[in-house]
Design a protein around this motif. Structure first.
Motif, PDB file in Angstrom:
ATOM      1  N   ASN A 103       0.807  -1.101  -0.140  1.00 57.90           N
ATOM      2  CA  ASN A 103       0.040  -0.041  -0.109  1.00 57.90           C
ATOM      3  C   ASN A 103       0.516   1.376   0.011  1.00 57.90           C
ATOM      4  OD1 ASN A 103      -2.859  -0.810  -0.045  1.00 57.90           O
ATOM      5  ND2 ASN A 103      -2.788  -1.261   2.089  1.00 57.90           N
ATOM      6  N   VAL A 104       1.897   1.237   0.848  1.00 60.83           N
ATOM      7  CA  VAL A 104       2.857   2.572   1.006  1.00 60.83           C
ATOM      8  C   VAL A 104       3.570   2.593  -0.286  1.00 60.83           C
ATOM      9  CG1 VAL A 104       4.689   3.344   2.193  1.00 60.83           C
ATOM     10  CG2 VAL A 104       3.003   2.305   3.543  1.00 60.83           C
ATOM     11  N   PHE A 105       4.008   1.655  -0.797  1.00 63.12           N
ATOM     12  CA  PHE A 105       4.780   1.519  -1.985  1.00 63.12           C
ATOM     13  C   PHE A 105       3.787   2.337  -3.217  1.00 63.12           C
ATOM     14  CE2 PHE A 105       7.150  -0.289  -5.739  1.00 63.12           C
ATOM     15  CZ  PHE A 105       8.447   0.441  -5.623  1.00 63.12           C
ATOM     16  N   GLY A 106       2.759   1.620  -3.434  1.00 66.78           N
ATOM     17  CA  GLY A 106       1.960   1.957  -4.485  1.00 66.78           C
ATOM     18  C   GLY A 106       1.586   3.507  -4.246  1.00 66.78           C
ATOM     19  N   LEU A 107       1.135   3.635  -3.226  1.00 67.78           N
ATOM     20  CA  LEU A 107       0.690   5.275  -3.076  1.00 67.78           C
ATOM     21  C   LEU A 107       1.997   6.188  -3.413  1.00 67.78           C
ATOM     22  CD1 LEU A 107      -1.866   5.563  -0.217  1.00 67.78           C
ATOM     23  CD2 LEU A 107      -2.173   6.005  -2.372  1.00 67.78           C
ATOM     24  N   ALA A 108       3.240   5.668  -2.999  1.00 70.51           N
ATOM     25  CA  ALA A 108       4.162   6.687  -2.889  1.00 70.51           C
ATOM     26  C   ALA A 108       4.747   6.832  -4.333  1.00 70.51           C
ATOM     27  CB  ALA A 108       5.441   5.945  -2.001  1.00 70.51           C
ATOM     28  N   ILE A 109       4.622   5.491  -5.281  1.00 72.14           N
ATOM     29  CA  ILE A 109       4.929   5.794  -6.827  1.00 72.14           C
ATOM     30  C   ILE A 109       3.924   6.789  -7.295  1.00 72.14           C
ATOM     31  CG2 ILE A 109       4.820   4.482  -8.824  1.00 72.14           C
ATOM     32  CD1 ILE A 109       5.731   2.169  -7.574  1.00 72.14           C
ATOM     33  N   GLY A 110       2.625   6.595  -7.005  1.00 71.29           N
ATOM     34  CA  GLY A 110       1.694   7.619  -7.628  1.00 71.29           C
ATOM     35  C   GLY A 110       1.903   9.104  -7.215  1.00 71.29           C
ATOM     36  N   MET A 111       2.190   9.255  -5.784  1.00 69.59           N
ATOM     37  CA  MET A 111       2.446  10.602  -5.439  1.00 69.59           C
ATOM     38  C   MET A 111       3.913  11.207  -5.749  1.00 69.59           C
ATOM     39  SD  MET A 111       1.257   9.731  -1.566  1.00 69.59           S
ATOM     40  CE  MET A 111       1.357  11.426  -0.842  1.00 69.59           C
ATOM     41  N   ALA A 112       4.779  10.277  -5.961  1.00 68.77           N
ATOM     42  CA  ALA A 112       6.034  10.943  -6.254  1.00 68.77           C
ATOM     43  C   ALA A 112       5.969  11.377  -7.934  1.00 68.77           C
ATOM     44  CB  ALA A 112       7.005   9.878  -6.315  1.00 68.77           C
ATOM     45  N   PHE A 124      -4.085  10.690 -13.223  1.00 67.15           N
ATOM     46  CA  PHE A 124      -4.279   9.392 -13.489  1.00 67.15           C
ATOM     47  C   PHE A 124      -3.388   8.372 -12.425  1.00 67.15           C
ATOM     48  CE2 PHE A 124      -5.111   9.827 -18.335  1.00 67.15           C
ATOM     49  CZ  PHE A 124      -6.360  10.206 -18.125  1.00 67.15           C
ATOM     50  N   LEU A 125      -2.102   8.912 -12.340  1.00 68.61           N
ATOM     51  CA  LEU A 125      -1.215   8.152 -11.375  1.00 68.61           C
ATOM     52  C   LEU A 125      -1.982   8.128  -9.848  1.00 68.61           C
ATOM     53  CD1 LEU A 125       2.412   9.526 -12.417  1.00 68.61           C
ATOM     54  CD2 LEU A 125       1.441   7.129 -12.749  1.00 68.61           C
ATOM     55  N   LEU A 126      -2.499   9.309  -9.378  1.00 72.01           N
ATOM     56  CA  LEU A 126      -3.060   9.425  -8.271  1.00 72.01           C
ATOM     57  C   LEU A 126      -4.310   8.594  -8.217  1.00 72.01           C
ATOM     58  CD1 LEU A 126      -2.688  13.311  -7.269  1.00 72.01           C
ATOM     59  CD2 LEU A 126      -1.407  11.469  -6.400  1.00 72.01           C
ATOM     60  N   ILE A 127      -4.999   8.549  -9.339  1.00 76.16           N
ATOM     61  CA  ILE A 127      -6.151   7.870  -9.342  1.00 76.16           C
ATOM     62  C   ILE A 127      -5.863   6.485  -9.134  1.00 76.16           C
ATOM     63  CG2 ILE A 127      -8.231   7.079 -10.563  1.00 76.16           C
ATOM     64  CD1 ILE A 127      -8.490   9.668 -11.595  1.00 76.16           C
ATOM     65  N   LEU A 128      -4.744   5.918  -9.959  1.00 70.73           N
ATOM     66  CA  LEU A 128      -4.212   4.289 -10.183  1.00 70.73           C
ATOM     67  C   LEU A 128      -3.701   4.046  -8.765  1.00 70.73           C
ATOM     68  CD1 LEU A 128      -2.454   4.259 -13.353  1.00 70.73           C
ATOM     69  CD2 LEU A 128      -4.442   3.131 -12.711  1.00 70.73           C
ATOM     70  N   ALA A 129      -2.984   4.962  -7.982  1.00 71.18           N
ATOM     71  CA  ALA A 129      -2.665   4.679  -6.490  1.00 71.18           C
ATOM     72  C   ALA A 129      -3.464   4.494  -5.857  1.00 71.18           C
ATOM     73  CB  ALA A 129      -1.686   5.722  -6.281  1.00 71.18           C
ATOM     74  N   SER A 130      -4.639   5.351  -5.930  1.00 73.33           N
ATOM     75  CA  SER A 130      -5.723   5.241  -4.953  1.00 73.33           C
ATOM     76  C   SER A 130      -6.563   3.979  -4.987  1.00 73.33           C
ATOM     77  CB  SER A 130      -6.617   6.691  -5.034  1.00 73.33           C
ATOM     78  OG  SER A 130      -7.825   6.534  -4.306  1.00 73.33           O
TER      79      SER A 130
END
Length: 810
Positions: free
Chosen positions: A23-32, A306-312
């Motif tokens: 979860n942390v890694f997925g959200l972090a990739i999108g946020m970065a 899109f990255l934020l939506i994907l991470a969410s």
């Protein structure tokens, strides 16, 4: 209570390190990724905002149709500025810039030259107009002398080391002596002046005092009075056509009137562009520097979103996939009196902790990746660590993303019925399959959309690289500054041509890659009506130009030394022939002049027609063009034979050093200059590839989580199927098929959207690809392949499990 929520959340997250890490890694990739894109967009949107009163500054444009050519000019005539300042009360002040290209520069005590690629003549009030502060000299009086110039800080240090440059003399192009009247900070990197390093006084440029309105060579900027609406300026500005332009043009087109000019379909339309809008909203015939495109900002903003939506979505899928393990926990909490609101708060707190942890990881990832992203995007961005607004936005964004990602799992798990989950039938009580399916479709639709975009951009760039341009750019070396050879230019050329590794050579400053440009209106001998004018680019070349660049002569002949009259000969291209409305046989032998209205006009005889070649960007149609013999050569083009180019260049350099030992040897390959023309598209393509890969990684993590959830939910079903004789392959196929249906649906949604969006992007190119059938097919295949690989791991793991254990689980 909040403290208690945090404690319990922390314990819960520590119990499930694998899911928490995902979860942390997925959200972090999108946020970065979104953070890097946000920095890029912020930099683009803030171009030229650092200049004084930038919100009141406008550039005057001229849209012209004349002689069969349509030109959207960012430049105006030399006298425009003085008229605006004298006759328009709403104008506070005006200044001009006249681009002058590259200069050879040496200090007074040095014979060796350095080179400055971008110089300009500017009005004396230029620096005060833009609010640029002097490090040396006086901003008000610096350019009041005709031989004065101003250097940027790094340029001054380059030629005067650590000593003060102010008041010292400098030599330009081995001839003109100028006095350094000021030193300014280097031009801001996100400004239209970012590449300029030398600013010479306009008072020393005779053409700047011209009263002719037919030649457009000056970037004219106006600063309006505070509170004045620029819309009210358009009509008075357009009135200059009748009050100044037409009377000026009548000096060489005696019969022209505004009515006849417009009746023939021609026009001149003056307009303005806000200074702050130039970078993203202006793409005119000639610009002060290469501009961006607002369409690219929209594209990148969409990718960031899109990255934020994907991470969410990824967080939601992974959280719901793990919910079965927490079903009994929820049942016990509800039995002991916990309310739904309390459970929702608990789960949202967990989401918030994960989001905050992701923010920290994302910052570290973004900081580490920023130097590489700067290189990729051609930027010099930095993290605004000292900005409180930056940190506030990051925290607010983290909280919002945590709530957005955590709301569905929180409400989903808080709805578990304690009676069912405590009796061991939690699997049947956990629904939400439609929502999870919709999330998977959303994820892969976004990924397929980005795959289509990446393939289209890559294919268009490949088309540009491989298109027959009508001239040879491979193995072509361009030598700069050959004017420093003086009367030894021909000697140098002949010695270079005699080298065994050289196929041919030509002297000319006019090249099909970015170089000199010169437009003129031509009239056939005996014709004076402006309706029959033909607007053409005129290039000065030597006898070997066409043969060196492999231009194809389709009618008539090339220039020849056997014809002394070729000094007044002209070769045109097919576009010029088309605009003349004649066939090649009809135009050969005809005489044309661009000196209409002048005594002793020079007429050129058409001796040949060359096949159209792309001397401008593929974004533009091929315009009318001609070449004549003339010695205006700052460059020499050398066609090399296949072989060791470094050895060939070394031999040419040796000849150069023998003739002008004190001058630097500067060269580049023509294909490199051609590629530089499409840097913006190349960078966009690279950015697309990087963030498409990130989106696929995030989507795969989400699919992985949902596959784990599905396999966990169907444990007993799998056990029963195995007991009844189902093979591992059959069970794997059954589990994978459900996800392939979702991926297929996402493909059906994404392909039309991707086709439409990229077709709009391609419309900016006059010469472009038609999106081939294999691009959507390849995008669909890639999505299916990636999903199969991702899901198969969990499916095979579930299929090979012991059915005895799965049937005994309660």
């Amino acid at each position: 209570m909040f403290k208690n929520y945090v404690k319990i959340a922390w314990r819960s997250l520590k119990k499930q390190p694998f899911i928490t890490s995902l979860n942390v890694f997925g959200l972090a990739i999108g946020m970065a990724g979104a953070l890097l894109i946000a920095l890029y967009i912020y930099d683009e949107l803030n171009y030229d905002t650092m200049f004084a009163d930038s919100e009141r500054v406008y550039r005057v444009n001229a849209d012209i149709k004349f002689g069969g050519a349509v030109m959207d000019m960012a430049e105006t005539a030399a006298p425009m500025a003085s008229v605006l300042e004298k006759d328009f009360d709403q104008v506070e002040t005006v200044t001009r810039i006249r681009n002058w290209g590259s200069l050879l520069v040496s200090s007074e005590n040095s014979k060796a030259n350095g080179k400055e690629d971008r110089s300009a003549y500017v009005d004396p009030n230029f620096f005060a107009f833009f609010g640029l502060q002097f490090l040396e000299g006086d901003v008000q009086s610096a350019l009041e002398n005709s031989n004065a110039l101003v250097l940027t800080k790094s340029t001054a240090q380059k030629y005067f080391k650590d000593s003060e440059a102010f008041g010292k003399t400098i030599r330009l192009n081995n001839e003109e002596i100028y006095t350094v009247a000021g030193v300014v900070e280097d031009m801001p990197k996100n400004s239209l002046l970012r590449e300029h390093t030398v600013f010479m006084s306009m008072l020393g440029f005779e053409d700047s005092r011209s009263t002719q309105w037919g030649s457009h060579n000056y970037f004219t900027f106006v600063k309006m009075l505070p509170g004045y609406s620029i819309e009210n300026f358009q009509a008075p500005l357009q009135s200059l056509v009748s009050s100044h332009l037409i009377p000026s043009v009548q000096s060489y087109y005696p019969g022209i009137t505004e009515e006849s000019f417009l009746a023939s379909g021609n026009y001149v339309r003056y307009s303005t562009t806000a200074l702050e809008d130039i970078h993203l909203h202006s793409n005119r015939h000639i610009e002060l520097s290469q501009n961006g495109r607002i369409e690219n900002i929209y594209i990148l903003a969409s990718i960031g979103l899109f990255l934020l939506i994907l991470a969410s979505v990824n967080f939601m899928n992974l959280s719901t996939a793990h919910s079965l393990k927490r079903a009994k926990e929820v049942g016990i909490r509800k039995t002991l009196g916990s309310k739904k609101q309390s459970l929702v708060s608990q789960f949202l707190t967990e989401a918030g902790l994960i989001s905050f942890a992701s923010l920290i990881v994302a910052l570290l990832l973004a900081i580490s990746a920023l130097p590489y992203f700067n290189e990729l995007a051609g930027k010099e961005m930095t993290m605004p660590y000292n900005s409180p607004i930056f940190w506030l936005l990051l925290l607010m964004g983290s909280v919002f993303l945590g709530l957005l990602s955590g709301w569905y799992p929180a409400f989903f798990m808080s709805r578990f019925k304690p009676v069912k989950v405590l009796k061991g039938s939690g699997e049947q009580s956990i629904g939400g399959s439609r929502v999870r399916s919709a999330l998977v479709v959303t994820q892969f639709a976004i990924s397929v959309f980005l795959i289509v975009g990446t393939l289209v951009i890559y294919h268009q760039l490949q088309y540009i690289q491989g298109k027959d341009l009508g001239y040879s750019k491979e193995q072509v070396l361009v030598l700069n500054d050959v004017f420093t050879l003086g009367n030894q230019k021909q000697t140098f050329k002949e010695q270079v041509k005699n080298l065994g590794s050289v196929e041919n050579a030509t002297l000319s400053s006019y090249l099909p890659t970015p170089s000199n440009r010169s437009d003129n209106s031509y009239f056939e001998e005996g014709v004076t009506d402006q309706e029959y004018a033909v607007q053409m680019q005129r290039w000065f070349v030597d006898h070997d130009y066409a043969s060196t660049l492999d231009l194809e002569v389709v009618a008539g002949r090339d220039f020849s030394r056997d014809f002394p009259t070729d000094s007044l000969a002209m070769i045109i291209n097919e576009s010029a022939l088309s605009k003349m409305g004649k066939t090649a046989d009809e135009v050969l032998g005809k005489r044309f002049s661009s000196d209409l209205g002048n005594e002793g006009a020079t007429f050129y005889t058409v001796v040949g027609v060359v096949k159209n070649f792309h001397f401008e960007s593929l974004r533009n149609e091929i315009g009318a063009w001609n070449m004549v013999l003339g010695d205006f050569s700052n460059a020499m083009v050398v066609k090399l034979k296949p072989g060791d180019f470094s050895s060939s260049i070394g031999q040419i350099e040796n000849i150069w050093n023998e003739l002008v030992p004190s001058q630097s040897f500067d060269y580049y390959f023509m294909d490199e200059s051609f590629n530089d023309t499409y840097q913006m598209e190349q960078r966009l393509g690279h950015i697309f590839i990087v963030f498409t890969i990130l989106s696929i990684i995030i989507a795969c993590l989400g699919l992985f989580g949902l596959a784990a959830f599905n396999a966990q939910k169907r444990t007993k079903e799998i056990g029963v199927r195995k007991v009844l004789g189902a093979s591992v392959a059959q069970i794997t196929y059954k589990l994978t098929l459900d996800f392939l249906k979702l991926v297929g649906l996402s493909v059906l949604v994404a392909l039309p959207l991707g086709y439409f969006a990229m077709n709009r992007w391609l419309q900016d190119f006059s010469y472009r690809i038609d999106i081939p059938w294999w691009i959507p097919v390849l995008a669909a295949f890639a999505a299916v392949f990636i999903s199969v690989v991702t899901v198969s791991f969990q499916s095979i793991k579930a299929a090979i499990s012991d059915p005895v254990k799965s049937l005994r689980t309660e």
